[in-house]
Motif scaffolding. Structure first.
Motif: not given
Ligand SMILES: Nc1ncnc2c1ncn2[C@@H]1O[C@H](COP(=O)(O)OP(=O)(O)OP(=O)(O)O)[C@@H](O)[C@H]1O
Length: 365
Positions: A44, A66, A70, A173
């Motif tokens: 992924k 989300s 980020k 955040e």
């Molecule tokens: N350790 C992990 N294993 C599997 N998927 C992961 C892992 N870390 C992040 N992801 C996936 O990577 C993507 C990005 O996650 P991230 O937390 O960076 O997003 P974000 O933009 O910060 O979201 P939010 O605003 O909800 O905090 C998401 O689909 C998350 O499920």
């Protein structure tokens, strides 16, 4: 807090081609017991060649819906919380690859920065150093003990990190869960920090129109890629150029987030739209500007794409504390004592200790 020590050497943080993957194991077939069936490895991609720059003494806001990546980007830039993620890319401070030394010059205020709810603000900060603001108020525990407000907690988290005067501050955040006016005051506080020499990177999930109007430089993430980076005005121009014009009297940030959202039931179409926007950004003058800003920082004549890839996840994690284990032990002991004293069941615990000690003395006699 009244003292505003200036950072002596402001730092520019730049990064190129940050890519993050995770290997996932899926069962090829479902069975009742799920034993002995072949498994399929899939990769992924969480971040895909993310490039950007946070200029010295400026505030860069990383926005995106989300799951857009980020937090993962901030984790990569600080080499924290990566776990089983495979990360690679190039991170430069004032144009140089400083590797593990990034720890010593950066502070990271994470989304759920943990406070010990039984301490007063003063005790919490004294645990690191000392500070004056709302010093005698208990920090509090959600649902158990009322303490300082959500906005004050966020500011306390910054204050704690600021005690070590890091030239680069990363905040995940900081406005989540706050009302519009508290969110504005947090962003105002971050902007003020840039005047003292700090370089600030902050993620904001969905900025209100008031907060959005306070942001000068933005990086918009979508599905693990950069959809835009540059000034707020240039963002409007870029999206207009792609026929995504924000309607009048509509919050621009909401419009941009909706444009880049992955709509349930229309995942494939949404991802195709994001891909087109991100590709257009990479071919745009705005991306050229970012690349030339990074290139200007680089101390050597090597061009960015051929800079040696740094295996981020292979860096060893240093202790974040800059004192010996003996000092850390003493401070932890002190904190536990205070916790016991402030704890709601202190008198019960105390009586229990007295009774138990007496019982033990009798049993020895
Ligand atoms: N350790 C992990 N294993 C599997 N998927 C992961 C892992 N870390 C992040 N992801 C996936 O990577 C993507 C990005 O996650 P991230 O937390 O960076 O997003 P974000 O933009 O910060 O979201 P939010 O605003 O909800 O905090 C998401 O689909 C998350 O499920």
């Amino acid at each position: 807090m009244n003292q505003k020590p200036r950072i002596r050497e402001p730092k520019t943080l730049s990064w190129a081609n940050i890519t993050v993957n995770i290997e996932l194991t899926e069962r090829k077939f479902q069975s009742l017991f799920g034993i002995g069936l072949p498994e399929k490895e899939t990769t992924k991609i969480i971040l895909n060649k993310v490039t950007g720059i946070a200029k010295a003494q400026s505030l860069l806001a990383i926005i995106g819906s989300s799951g857009s990546g980020k937090t993962t980007l901030l984790n990569c830039l600080t080499n924290r919380n990566l776990g089983s993620l495979k990360a690679e890319g190039c991170i430069l401070v004032n144009g140089e690859n400083i590797g593990e030394d990034l720890y010593t010059i950066s502070g990271y205020v994470q989304q759920d920065d943990i406070f010990n709810g039984a301490l007063t603000v003063r005790e919490h900060l004294w645990f690191n150093m000392s500070l004056k603001k709302c010093e005698h108020t208990i920090i509090g525990l959600p649902g158990i003990r009322k303490g300082i407000s959500g906005g004050e907690k966020k500011r306390l988290a910054f204050a704690e990190k600021l005690l070590t005067k890091p030239p680069i501050m990363l905040c995940d955040e900081p406005t989540s869960g706050l009302d519009s006016s508290a969110a504005c005051s947090v962003i105002e506080a971050l902007r003020n920090m840039t005047n003292n020499g700090h370089t600030i990177l902050t993620t904001i999930h969905q900025p209100s129109s008031e907060v959005f109007a306070m942001l000068d430089e933005i990086l918009i993430m979508a599905n693990g890629r950069v959809a835009f980076m540059g000034s707020r005005n240039d963002a409007t121009k870029f999206f207009c150029g792609l026929n995504y014009q924000c309607p009048q009297n509509y919050n621009t940030s909401d419009f941009l987030m909706n444009t880049l959202a992955i709509i349930p039931g229309e995942e494939e179409e949404s991802k195709a739209k994001i891909l087109k926007i991100c590709n257009s950004f990479e071919e745009s003058i705005y991306f050229e500007t970012i690349k030339s800003q990074i290139q200007k920082e680089v101390k050597s004549t090597i061009v960015i794409p051929v800079l040696e890839m740094q295996q981020l996840s292979k860096l060893t994690v240093h202790s974040k504390y800059q004192v010996s284990w003996w000092i850390q032990f003493q401070m932890c002991l002190w904190r536990s004592q205070i916790e016991l004293m402030h704890g709601q069941l202190f008198h019960v615990k105390f009586m229990y200790l007295v009774v138990r000690s007496r019982f033990e003395i009798y049993s020895i006699q």
